[in-house]
Design a protein around this motif. Structure first.
Motif, PDB file in Angstrom:
ATOM      1  N   SER A  13      10.511  -0.376   4.152  1.00 54.66           N
ATOM      2  CA  SER A  13       9.537  -0.597   3.183  1.00 54.66           C
ATOM      3  C   SER A  13       8.509   0.512   3.146  1.00 54.66           C
ATOM      4  O   SER A  13       7.955   1.035   2.011  1.00 54.66           O
ATOM      5  N   GLU A  14       7.815   0.987   4.257  1.00 55.22           N
ATOM      6  CA  GLU A  14       6.778   1.977   4.487  1.00 55.22           C
ATOM      7  C   GLU A  14       7.364   3.360   3.913  1.00 55.22           C
ATOM      8  O   GLU A  14       6.523   3.988   3.345  1.00 55.22           O
ATOM      9  N   ARG A  18       5.714   5.205   0.828  1.00 55.32           N
ATOM     10  CA  ARG A  18       5.166   6.466   0.837  1.00 55.32           C
ATOM     11  C   ARG A  18       5.836   7.447  -0.249  1.00 55.32           C
ATOM     12  O   ARG A  18       5.301   8.126  -0.883  1.00 55.32           O
ATOM     13  N   VAL A  65      -1.312  -0.039  -0.009  1.00 53.94           N
ATOM     14  CA  VAL A  65      -0.890   0.446   1.295  1.00 53.94           C
ATOM     15  C   VAL A  65      -1.585   1.793   1.457  1.00 53.94           C
ATOM     16  O   VAL A  65      -2.162   2.196   2.396  1.00 53.94           O
ATOM     17  N   HIS A  66      -1.380   2.652   0.239  1.00 55.69           N
ATOM     18  CA  HIS A  66      -1.884   4.086   0.374  1.00 55.69           C
ATOM     19  C   HIS A  66      -2.947   4.387  -0.289  1.00 55.69           C
ATOM     20  O   HIS A  66      -3.416   5.863  -0.271  1.00 55.69           O
TER      21      HIS A  66
END
Length: 204
Positions: A13-14, A18, A65-66
């Motif tokens: 998932s990460e 990204r 997240v980012h």
């Protein structure tokens, strides 16, 4: 292209988030195809859809997240600093040139007005950020740093609006002198302070 052998679901998932952040920032939401994100992550379309239900969900999760977290980063670095100082530092950094991840906020805001697949997750995301900011305001009011008469939700909305506005009106479009911008912010932050307590001494 499938999941790398031994990779955990969280790692996959990460990796996708990204890749999504990079591709969305470079090509925009409407100009991005899901297969391009999967390819950038070295995965198949099927692997992507096993983790995310839609392109809109992927955009907002990548932002979650980012996306830049200036205030959160400052709080972590200086936990004892007053909320007034943190707001002033964050506000001054808003006028600086953007990092690539900042483009995610712009893409998400624009896409949310046109695509319900983005609007729903984006409403949840903005609500999360507003609640987090309102919590910081309430804590600062308890400590006596901010006027207790202010509505925390209103202060949070103002902060979110300022961040969104400066993301859209970048220095490339219209810049402002750093000292002048800082002076204005200092005036605004000072207005959030508790009103001076009336001093009443004994009558002679």
């Amino acid at each position: 292209m499938a999941r790398t052998p031994g990779a955990t679901a969280a790692a996959t998932s990460e990796r996708l988030l990204r890749a999504a952040a990079d591709v969305f920032a470079r090509r925009g939401y409407e100009g991005t195809r899901v297969c391009e994100i999967a390819s950038a992550a070295g995965l198949s379309n099927g692997a992507l859809y096993a983790h995310f239900g839609s392109k809109g969900e992927l955009l907002v999760d990548a932002l979650r997240v980012h996306g830049r977290r200036m205030l959160a980063e400052l709080i972590s670095a200086s936990p004892g600093r007053s909320i007034s100082d943190l707001l002033l530092l964050t506000g001054r950094s808003l006028r600086l040139r953007r990092r690539p991840d900042d483009q995610l906020m712009i893409e998400a805001l624009i896409a949310a007005r046109r695509d319900e697949d983005v609007a729903g997750p984006m409403r949840d995301y903005v609500h999360e950020r507003a609640e987090w900011l309102a919590g910081l305001v309430r804590d600062a009011q308890v400590r006596g740093e901010l006027d207790p008469g202010l509505a925390p939700s209103a202060v949070a909305h103002f902060c979110l609006s300022l961040a969104a506005g400066t993301a859209l009106v970048s220095p490339d479009l219209n810049d402002v002198d750093d000292q002048e911008w800082g002076a204005l912010l200092a005036r605004l932050v000072a207005a959030l302070a508790p009103p001076p307590t009336a001093q009443t001494g004994p009558r002679s």
